[in-house]
Design an enzyme around this catalytic site. Structure first.
Site, PDB file in Angstrom:
ATOM      1  N   LYS A 216       3.829 -11.793   9.528  1.00 27.42           N
ATOM      2  CA  LYS A 216       3.643 -12.161   7.909  1.00 27.42           C
ATOM      3  C   LYS A 216       4.558 -13.301   7.653  1.00 27.42           C
ATOM      4  O   LYS A 216       4.701 -13.772   6.315  1.00 27.42           O
ATOM      5  CB  LYS A 216       3.629 -10.945   7.170  1.00 27.42           C
TER       6      LYS A 216
ATOM      7  N   ARG B 223      -4.616  -0.577  -5.721  1.00 23.90           N
ATOM      8  CA  ARG B 223      -4.620  -1.449  -6.868  1.00 23.90           C
ATOM      9  C   ARG B 223      -5.818  -1.682  -7.617  1.00 23.90           C
ATOM     10  O   ARG B 223      -6.099  -1.579  -8.735  1.00 23.90           O
ATOM     11  CB  ARG B 223      -3.581  -2.571  -6.702  1.00 23.90           C
TER      12      ARG B 223
ATOM     13  N   SER C  32       3.814  -8.991  -3.656  1.00 22.48           N
ATOM     14  CA  SER C  32       4.851  -9.430  -3.385  1.00 22.48           C
ATOM     15  C   SER C  32       4.859 -11.075  -3.115  1.00 22.48           C
ATOM     16  O   SER C  32       5.841 -11.594  -3.434  1.00 22.48           O
ATOM     17  CB  SER C  32       5.433  -8.898  -1.944  1.00 22.48           C
TER      18      SER C  32
ATOM     19  N   HIS D 228       5.120  -0.880  -5.900  1.00 22.99           N
ATOM     20  CA  HIS D 228       5.413  -0.059  -4.723  1.00 22.99           C
ATOM     21  C   HIS D 228       5.995   1.199  -5.247  1.00 22.99           C
ATOM     22  O   HIS D 228       5.829   2.259  -4.680  1.00 22.99           O
ATOM     23  CB  HIS D 228       6.309  -0.918  -3.589  1.00 22.99           C
TER      24      HIS D 228
HETATM   25  N1  COA Z   1       1.940  -2.630  -6.094  1.00 27.58           N
HETATM   26  C1  COA Z   1       2.080  -3.866  -6.046  1.00 27.58           C
HETATM   27  N2  COA Z   1       1.907  -4.375  -4.984  1.00 27.58           N
HETATM   28  C2  COA Z   1       1.505  -3.723  -4.032  1.00 27.58           C
HETATM   29  C3  COA Z   1       1.026  -2.543  -3.878  1.00 27.58           C
HETATM   30  C4  COA Z   1       1.579  -1.834  -5.083  1.00 27.58           C
HETATM   31  N3  COA Z   1       1.313  -0.507  -5.196  1.00 27.58           N
HETATM   32  N4  COA Z   1       0.658  -2.158  -2.754  1.00 27.58           N
HETATM   33  C5  COA Z   1       0.588  -3.096  -1.851  1.00 27.58           C
HETATM   34  N5  COA Z   1       0.932  -3.957  -2.666  1.00 27.58           N
HETATM   35  C6  COA Z   1       0.936  -5.643  -2.472  1.00 27.58           C
HETATM   36  C7  COA Z   1       2.142  -5.981  -1.613  1.00 27.58           C
HETATM   37  O1  COA Z   1       2.819  -6.623  -2.389  1.00 27.58           O
HETATM   38  C8  COA Z   1       1.739  -7.042  -0.629  1.00 27.58           C
HETATM   39  O2  COA Z   1       1.524  -8.345  -1.183  1.00 27.58           O
HETATM   40  P1  COA Z   1       1.346  -9.842  -0.480  1.00 27.58           P
HETATM   41  O3  COA Z   1       0.269  -9.465   0.851  1.00 27.58           O
HETATM   42  O4  COA Z   1       0.650 -10.550  -1.340  1.00 27.58           O
HETATM   43  O5  COA Z   1       2.814  -9.867   0.075  1.00 27.58           O
HETATM   44  C9  COA Z   1       0.339  -6.412  -0.133  1.00 27.58           C
HETATM   45  O6  COA Z   1       0.087  -5.850  -1.210  1.00 27.58           O
HETATM   46  C10 COA Z   1       0.542  -5.479   0.842  1.00 27.58           C
HETATM   47  O7  COA Z   1       1.983  -5.320   1.401  1.00 27.58           O
HETATM   48  P2  COA Z   1       2.599  -3.973   1.654  1.00 27.58           P
HETATM   49  O8  COA Z   1       2.124  -3.072   0.786  1.00 27.58           O
HETATM   50  O9  COA Z   1       3.987  -4.225   1.616  1.00 27.58           O
HETATM   51  O10 COA Z   1       2.115  -3.516   3.026  1.00 27.58           O
HETATM   52  P3  COA Z   1       1.270  -4.397   4.028  1.00 27.58           P
HETATM   53  O11 COA Z   1      -0.101  -4.654   3.658  1.00 27.58           O
HETATM   54  O12 COA Z   1       2.017  -5.816   4.402  1.00 27.58           O
HETATM   55  O13 COA Z   1       1.716  -3.321   5.044  1.00 27.58           O
HETATM   56  C11 COA Z   1       1.397  -2.215   7.485  1.00 27.58           C
HETATM   57  C12 COA Z   1       0.725  -3.069   6.129  1.00 27.58           C
HETATM   58  C13 COA Z   1       2.635  -2.412   7.515  1.00 27.58           C
HETATM   59  C14 COA Z   1       1.316  -0.709   6.821  1.00 27.58           C
HETATM   60  C15 COA Z   1       0.521  -2.619   8.419  1.00 27.58           C
HETATM   61  O14 COA Z   1       0.571  -3.983   8.690  1.00 27.58           O
HETATM   62  C16 COA Z   1       0.923  -1.672   9.837  1.00 27.58           C
HETATM   63  O15 COA Z   1       0.692  -0.640   9.865  1.00 27.58           O
HETATM   64  N6  COA Z   1       1.731  -2.589  10.478  1.00 27.58           N
HETATM   65  C17 COA Z   1       2.183  -1.668  12.050  1.00 27.58           C
HETATM   66  C18 COA Z   1       1.287  -2.189  13.085  1.00 27.58           C
HETATM   67  C19 COA Z   1       0.056  -1.468  13.306  1.00 27.58           C
HETATM   68  O16 COA Z   1       0.102  -0.185  13.272  1.00 27.58           O
HETATM   69  N7  COA Z   1      -1.042  -1.993  12.870  1.00 27.58           N
HETATM   70  C20 COA Z   1      -2.362  -1.490  13.171  1.00 27.58           C
HETATM   71  C21 COA Z   1      -2.711  -1.275  11.705  1.00 27.58           C
HETATM   72  S1  COA Z   1      -4.458  -0.400  11.587  1.00 27.58           S
END
Ligand code: COA
Length: 160
Positions: free
Chosen positions: A41, A90, A128, A17
């Protein structure tokens, strides 16, 4: 003055991240890291803990702020008048989820653009969830997370 939002659950933030964030700071004059409450989550850390773990690691960037948000990401982006949402890709396995999310966000709010950057390949298999799993059983996660996160994980898993 270009402003982007870097959203995520960040449970917890990893070097992957932070790599995306570094790239965002070079592309945009202002970056807001938006910590999604995301109770669905079942996060290990509270939104406030996640925010603090991030803040310590972005303190050197004058153009980065960290905030917590609930509700729809596009509504939040609009309220901040952000120009774009930035996300990391990624591997191919990220593509479908990210593609669907970007298109849904565009449907909801056509003026907010989503941009993707590729983090360093050293973090392509880092997530994560995996980091939490390794830490839970006492494994070394120092290659994937900054020291304050490793310490919080040790405390959370009772291995401090
Ligand atoms: N390096 C390492 N890991 C990464 C990464 C990177 N560059 N980018 C993503 N990841 C991993 C994370 O570790 C995480 O792993 P896990 O699922 O095993 O825990 C996963 O990829 C994604 O996590 P993260 O990047 O924290 O984001 P997310 O996908 O959980 O977040 C939101 C999603 C918050 C952007 C999305 O749910 C959201 O917008 N929520 C608000 C409500 C909304 O508007 N919903 C409609 C969306 S269309």
């Amino acid at each position: 003055m270009r402003h982007c939002i870097y959203p995520g659950t960040f449970d917890p933030i990893t070097y992957g991240h932070l790599d995306v964030l570094e790239r965002a700071t070079r592309l945009f004059s202002r970056v807001t890291v938006a910590v999604a409450e995301n109770p669905g989550k079942g996060p290990l850390f509270s939104p406030e803990q996640r925010l603090e773990l991030i803040r310590t690691n972005v303190a050197r960037h004058a153009n980065v702020e960290v905030v917590i948000f609930g509700g729809l990401l596009v509504d939040f982006a609009l309220s901040l008048k952000a120009d774009a949402i930035i996300r990391g890709l990624r591997a191919l396995s990220d593509f479908e989820f990210e593609f669907n999310m970007a298109l849904m966000n565009r449907h909801l709010q056509p003026t907010v653009e989503t941009l993707f950057v590729m983090p360093n390949e050293a973090y392509s298999y880092c997530s994560s969830s995996l980091v939490k799993q390794v830490a839970k059983y006492g494994g070394d996660v120092s290659h994937f997370v900054p020291p304050n996160v490793a310490s919080a994980l040790r405390t959370a898993s009772g291995k401090a």
